[in-house]
Scaffold this active site. Structure first.
Site, PDB file in Angstrom:
ATOM      1  N   ARG A   1      16.584 -40.602 -48.666  1.00  0.00           N
ATOM      2  CA  ARG A   1      17.693 -40.631 -47.691  1.00  0.00           C
ATOM      3  C   ARG A   1      17.449 -39.679 -46.529  1.00  0.00           C
ATOM      4  O   ARG A   1      18.390 -39.089 -45.998  1.00  0.00           O
ATOM      5  CB  ARG A   1      19.034 -40.269 -48.352  1.00  0.00           C
ATOM      6  CG  ARG A   1      19.519 -41.244 -49.386  1.00  0.00           C
ATOM      7  CD  ARG A   1      20.313 -42.368 -48.735  1.00  0.00           C
ATOM      8  NE  ARG A   1      20.700 -43.337 -49.725  1.00  0.00           N
ATOM      9  CZ  ARG A   1      21.928 -43.460 -50.215  1.00  0.00           C
ATOM     10  NH1 ARG A   1      22.881 -42.688 -49.789  1.00  0.00           N
ATOM     11  NH2 ARG A   1      22.178 -44.379 -51.121  1.00  0.00           N
TER      12      ARG A   1
ATOM     13  N   ARG B   1      23.375 -39.191 -43.037  1.00  0.00           N
ATOM     14  CA  ARG B   1      24.525 -38.558 -42.370  1.00  0.00           C
ATOM     15  C   ARG B   1      24.423 -37.055 -42.164  1.00  0.00           C
ATOM     16  O   ARG B   1      25.200 -36.495 -41.413  1.00  0.00           O
ATOM     17  CB  ARG B   1      25.803 -38.879 -43.159  1.00  0.00           C
ATOM     18  CG  ARG B   1      26.281 -40.293 -42.946  1.00  0.00           C
ATOM     19  CD  ARG B   1      27.282 -40.695 -43.992  1.00  0.00           C
ATOM     20  NE  ARG B   1      26.628 -40.697 -45.292  1.00  0.00           N
ATOM     21  CZ  ARG B   1      27.244 -40.940 -46.437  1.00  0.00           C
ATOM     22  NH1 ARG B   1      28.530 -41.184 -46.449  1.00  0.00           N
ATOM     23  NH2 ARG B   1      26.573 -40.926 -47.574  1.00  0.00           N
TER      24      ARG B   1
ATOM     25  N   ARG C   1      24.772 -44.377 -35.715  1.00  0.00           N
ATOM     26  CA  ARG C   1      25.631 -45.153 -36.610  1.00  0.00           C
ATOM     27  C   ARG C   1      26.939 -45.514 -35.888  1.00  0.00           C
ATOM     28  O   ARG C   1      27.429 -46.638 -35.995  1.00  0.00           O
ATOM     29  CB  ARG C   1      25.909 -44.305 -37.855  1.00  0.00           C
ATOM     30  CG  ARG C   1      27.099 -44.687 -38.679  1.00  0.00           C
ATOM     31  CD  ARG C   1      26.706 -45.584 -39.824  1.00  0.00           C
ATOM     32  NE  ARG C   1      27.516 -45.381 -41.001  1.00  0.00           N
ATOM     33  CZ  ARG C   1      28.743 -45.872 -41.161  1.00  0.00           C
ATOM     34  NH1 ARG C   1      29.320 -46.534 -40.189  1.00  0.00           N
ATOM     35  NH2 ARG C   1      29.376 -45.682 -42.300  1.00  0.00           N
TER      36      ARG C   1
ATOM     37  N   ASP D   1      18.858 -50.827 -46.848  1.00  0.00           N
ATOM     38  CA  ASP D   1      19.584 -50.510 -48.078  1.00  0.00           C
ATOM     39  C   ASP D   1      19.167 -51.465 -49.179  1.00  0.00           C
ATOM     40  O   ASP D   1      18.754 -52.587 -48.897  1.00  0.00           O
ATOM     41  CB  ASP D   1      21.103 -50.604 -47.862  1.00  0.00           C
ATOM     42  CG  ASP D   1      21.841 -49.834 -48.947  1.00  0.00           C
ATOM     43  OD1 ASP D   1      21.994 -48.611 -48.805  1.00  0.00           O
ATOM     44  OD2 ASP D   1      22.234 -50.448 -49.964  1.00  0.00           O
TER      45      ASP D   1
ATOM     46  N   TYR E   1      25.806 -53.424 -59.164  1.00  0.00           N
ATOM     47  CA  TYR E   1      26.750 -53.529 -58.034  1.00  0.00           C
ATOM     48  C   TYR E   1      27.315 -54.938 -57.906  1.00  0.00           C
ATOM     49  O   TYR E   1      28.478 -55.131 -57.571  1.00  0.00           O
ATOM     50  CB  TYR E   1      26.059 -53.128 -56.728  1.00  0.00           C
ATOM     51  CG  TYR E   1      25.782 -51.643 -56.635  1.00  0.00           C
ATOM     52  CD1 TYR E   1      26.809 -50.741 -56.313  1.00  0.00           C
ATOM     53  CD2 TYR E   1      24.519 -51.131 -56.863  1.00  0.00           C
ATOM     54  CE1 TYR E   1      26.568 -49.379 -56.223  1.00  0.00           C
ATOM     55  CE2 TYR E   1      24.261 -49.761 -56.783  1.00  0.00           C
ATOM     56  CZ  TYR E   1      25.290 -48.899 -56.467  1.00  0.00           C
ATOM     57  OH  TYR E   1      25.051 -47.546 -56.387  1.00  0.00           O
TER      58      TYR E   1
HETATM   59  O1  CP3 Z   1      15.862 -42.978 -47.860  1.00  0.00           O
HETATM   60  C1  CP3 Z   1      16.079 -43.394 -46.698  1.00  0.00           C
HETATM   61  O2  CP3 Z   1      16.226 -42.630 -45.719  1.00  0.00           O
HETATM   62  C2  CP3 Z   1      16.118 -44.882 -46.462  1.00  0.00           C
HETATM   63  C3  CP3 Z   1      17.397 -45.461 -46.474  1.00  0.00           C
HETATM   64  C4  CP3 Z   1      18.152 -45.743 -47.762  1.00  0.00           C
HETATM   65  C5  CP3 Z   1      19.552 -45.929 -47.750  1.00  0.00           C
HETATM   66  N1  CP3 Z   1      19.922 -46.365 -48.990  1.00  0.00           N
HETATM   67  C6  CP3 Z   1      20.421 -45.740 -46.580  1.00  0.00           C
HETATM   68  C7  CP3 Z   1      21.861 -45.547 -46.784  1.00  0.00           C
HETATM   69  C8  CP3 Z   1      17.698 -45.975 -49.070  1.00  0.00           C
HETATM   70  C9  CP3 Z   1      16.301 -45.851 -49.650  1.00  0.00           C
HETATM   71  C10 CP3 Z   1      18.842 -46.384 -49.826  1.00  0.00           C
HETATM   72  C11 CP3 Z   1      18.753 -46.768 -51.235  1.00  0.00           C
HETATM   73  C12 CP3 Z   1      19.988 -47.012 -51.982  1.00  0.00           C
HETATM   74  N2  CP3 Z   1      21.160 -47.585 -51.542  1.00  0.00           N
HETATM   75  C13 CP3 Z   1      20.133 -46.752 -53.368  1.00  0.00           C
HETATM   76  C14 CP3 Z   1      19.055 -46.236 -54.291  1.00  0.00           C
HETATM   77  C15 CP3 Z   1      18.851 -44.788 -54.142  1.00  0.00           C
HETATM   78  C16 CP3 Z   1      19.990 -43.928 -54.628  1.00  0.00           C
HETATM   79  O3  CP3 Z   1      20.538 -43.205 -53.788  1.00  0.00           O
HETATM   80  O4  CP3 Z   1      20.271 -43.947 -55.832  1.00  0.00           O
HETATM   81  C17 CP3 Z   1      21.443 -47.120 -53.739  1.00  0.00           C
HETATM   82  C18 CP3 Z   1      22.067 -47.012 -55.112  1.00  0.00           C
HETATM   83  C19 CP3 Z   1      22.068 -47.665 -52.583  1.00  0.00           C
HETATM   84  C20 CP3 Z   1      23.427 -48.245 -52.471  1.00  0.00           C
HETATM   85  C21 CP3 Z   1      24.244 -47.503 -51.504  1.00  0.00           C
HETATM   86  N3  CP3 Z   1      24.128 -47.597 -50.136  1.00  0.00           N
HETATM   87  C22 CP3 Z   1      25.270 -46.574 -51.795  1.00  0.00           C
HETATM   88  C23 CP3 Z   1      25.701 -46.162 -53.193  1.00  0.00           C
HETATM   89  C24 CP3 Z   1      25.759 -46.128 -50.563  1.00  0.00           C
HETATM   90  C25 CP3 Z   1      26.928 -45.225 -50.320  1.00  0.00           C
HETATM   91  C26 CP3 Z   1      26.661 -43.869 -50.787  1.00  0.00           C
HETATM   92  C27 CP3 Z   1      26.852 -42.895 -49.696  1.00  0.00           C
HETATM   93  O5  CP3 Z   1      25.990 -42.011 -49.609  1.00  0.00           O
HETATM   94  O6  CP3 Z   1      27.860 -43.018 -48.979  1.00  0.00           O
HETATM   95  C28 CP3 Z   1      25.012 -46.738 -49.548  1.00  0.00           C
HETATM   96  C29 CP3 Z   1      25.123 -46.512 -48.091  1.00  0.00           C
HETATM   97  C30 CP3 Z   1      23.977 -45.867 -47.440  1.00  0.00           C
HETATM   98  N4  CP3 Z   1      22.690 -46.306 -47.577  1.00  0.00           N
HETATM   99  C31 CP3 Z   1      24.001 -44.751 -46.528  1.00  0.00           C
HETATM  100  C32 CP3 Z   1      22.675 -44.564 -46.110  1.00  0.00           C
HETATM  101  C33 CP3 Z   1      22.174 -43.550 -45.100  1.00  0.00           C
HETATM  102  C34 CP3 Z   1      25.241 -44.024 -46.053  1.00  0.00           C
HETATM  103  C35 CP3 Z   1      25.798 -44.910 -45.022  1.00  0.00           C
HETATM  104  C36 CP3 Z   1      26.614 -44.311 -43.932  1.00  0.00           C
HETATM  105  O7  CP3 Z   1      27.792 -43.998 -44.173  1.00  0.00           O
HETATM  106  O8  CP3 Z   1      26.100 -44.241 -42.820  1.00  0.00           O
END
Ligand code: CP3
Length: 352
Positions: free
Chosen positions: A27, A31, A40, A77, A153
Site C-alpha cells: 500500500r 492515503r 483521489r 485493487d 468479499y
Molecule cells: O500496495 C499498493 O500500493 C497497491 C495498491 C493496493 C490497494 N489495494 C489500493 C487500495 C493493493 C495491493 C491492494 C490490495 C488489497 N485490496 C487487499 C490485499 C492486501 C491487504 O491489504 O490485505 C485487500 C484485502 C483489498 C481490498 C480493499 N481495498 C480493502 C479492504 C480496502 C479498504 C481498506 C482501507 O484501507 O480503507 C480497499 C481500498 C483501497 N485499496 C485503498 C487503497 C489505497 C484505500 C482507498 C481510499 O480510500 O483511497
C-alpha cells in the site's frame, strides 16, 4: 524494452548477491500521502482512480518520487475482478469495500463468468503507462487477490469479522463454494498473465483471509487454488517471479513453498530467522515489519529494522517489506526513515 537501472529487488528474489537489501511497502501508494489524497479527490471516487490509467499511473509513481524504493506496485485493487463480474463495488467511507450484489446462491454463482480481458483493460493500460514513465528506474509489480480472499468479499458482501456467511457456505455447501473458487482461479490466472503481458515484472498473490482457516480447509479452499494459478503462470517456464502472501499463514510456509512460488511473504508473527530455516534455499522471503512500528519515533523504527535484518542474517534472499499494508495515519517522514534504515543498516549483511 528498457534495461533496469535498479534490479536489487529482482536479484534478491533470485537470491543473487545485492549491495543492500531491497525494500518496498504494501500500500505504498495510499492515503498516508497528501499527494495521493489530492489525486483521489480529483478522481472523485476510488473506483474512478483505479479505472483512469493516467491517474492510476500518477499515484503509482508518487511514492517512487518521494522515496528511494526498490520496486513500484501498480495502483489498483484486488476487488477489480468481482467488480468486472458485475457485483457493483463501492468503497464506503469508514466501512471499506461493499458489494451491491453479493453472491450466495447457486443461481447467483452460475450467472458469473470469467471477465473478458477488455473489462480490465484499464489495469493493463495503467501498467504500460507506468512502465513507460518509470523508464527502467525500478521494476513494477502486478497483483491479484487469492480466490479464497476474493470469495470472502463476494459472498459476505463486505469485510465482516470472521466472514460468517462464507464460513457457513464452506460447511453447508462446499461444492458450491468450490464452483465459485474454480471460476475465480481462472479469472485470477487470466488477470495475472495479462498484467505480465502488459509489462509487470513480478506478480504478487494476496491471500489476506487464508489465515482464518484450519489446516485442512486452508489446503482445500485456499492453497490448492493458488497452486493451480501458479502452475498455469509457470507453464512454458515463464520466468516472471511470483510472490505468495497468506496473512497469518506462517504455519504453512513449507506448503506455500510447494506451490512453486518464488517468494513467500510473511507477517510479523514469525521471525525471519525461523522462516529462513524452514524454507531453506528454495525461495526468497519478503517481510516483515509490523506496520504499527511506523507510528513510533525514528530511533524505534531504526531499531526494529535492525532486528529484522539481523534476524534474516547474512546474504541475499530477503525483500524488506511490512507484514501488512501501511495505515493512513503514518507520517510520510517515517517512511523515509524506514527506507533509509533498510538501505544503510543492511550493507554489512551483504559484504563479501
Ligand atoms: O500496495 C499498493 O500500493 C497497491 C495498491 C493496493 C490497494 N489495494 C489500493 C487500495 C493493493 C495491493 C491492494 C490490495 C488489497 N485490496 C487487499 C490485499 C492486501 C491487504 O491489504 O490485505 C485487500 C484485502 C483489498 C481490498 C480493499 N481495498 C480493502 C479492504 C480496502 C479498504 C481498506 C482501507 O484501507 O480503507 C480497499 C481500498 C483501497 N485499496 C485503498 C487503497 C489505497 C484505500 C482507498 C481510499 O480510500 O483511497
Amino acid at each position: 524494452m528498457q534495461s533496469l537501472k535498479n534490479d536489487r529487488f529482482l536479484r534478491a528474489i533470485r537470491r543473487e548477491p545485492v549491495d543492500v537489501t531491497p525494500v518496498w511497502i504494501m500500500r505504498q501508494a495510499g492515503r498516508y500521502l497528501p499527494e495521493y489524497r489530492a489525486t483521489r479527490a480529483r478522481a472523485g471516487s476510488f473506483m474512478n482512480l483505479c479505472k483512469t490509467p493516467e491517474l492510476a499511473c500518477e499515484v503509482t509513481l508518487q511514492p517512487i518520487r518521494r522515496y528511494p524504493l526498490d520496486a513500484a506496485i501498480i495502483f489498483s485493487d484486488i476487488l477489480t475482478i468481482p467488480d468486472a463480474m458485475g457485483l457493483g463495488l463501492e468503497l464506503v467511507e469508514n466501512e471499506g469495500p461493499v458489494f451491491a450484489h453479493p453472491v450466495r446462491t447457486e443461481a447467483e454463482i452460475r450467472r458469473l463468468a470469467v471477465p473478458a480481458p477488455e473489462q480490465l483493460a484499464y489495469v493493463y493500460d495503467a501498467i504500460s503507462l507506468v512502465r513507460h514513465e518509470l523508464a527502467g528506474k525500478v521494476p513494477l509489480i502486478g497483483f491479484c487477490g487469492s480466490p479464497w480472499t476474493l470469495a470472502a468479499y463476494m459472498v459476505e458482501g463486505k469485510a465482516h469479522p470472521g466472514f460468517p456467511t462464507l464460513q457457513q457456505m464452506m460447511m453447508d455447501e462446499p461444492q458450491l463454494l468450490h464452483k465459485l473458487l474454480e471460476l475465480l482461479a481462472k479469472s485470477v490466472a487470466m488477470h495475472l498473465a495479462a498484467q505480465r503481458d502488459a509489462g509487470a515484472q513480478a506478480l504478487m498473490l494476496f491471500d489476506t483471509w487464508g489465515g482464518m482457516l484450519d489446516d485442512e480447509n486452508y489446503k482445500e479452499f485456499s492453497l490448492a487454488y493458488m497452486k493451480r494459478i501458479i502452475a498455469e503462470l509457470k507453464y512454458n517456464n515463464n520466468e516472471v517471479p511470483i510472490i505468495l502472501f497468506t496473512k497469518n499463514g506462517s504455519r504453512w510456509l513449507e506448503q506455500m513453498v510447494q506451490t512453486a512460488c518464488d517468494v513467500v511473504a510473511v507477517d510479523w508473527t514469525i521471525s525471519l530467522k525461523e522462516a529462513r530455516s524452514r524454507v531453506g534455499k528454495q525461495v526468497a522471503i519478503q517481510g516483515n515489519l509490523n506496520p504499527t512500528c511506523l507510528l513510533e519515533p525514528e530511533q524505534v523504527i531504526r531499531n526494529e529494522v535492525a532486528k529484522i535484518l539481523d534476524s534474516f542474517g547474512q546474504g541475499s534472499g530477503h525483500v524488506f517489506n511490512l507484514g501488512h499494508g501501511i495505515t493512513p495515519d503514518v507520517p510520510p517522514e517515517h517512511v523515509a526513515v524506514l527506507v533509509d534504515a533498510v538501505h544503510t543498516l543492511s550493507a554489512p549483511f551483504h559484504a563479501e
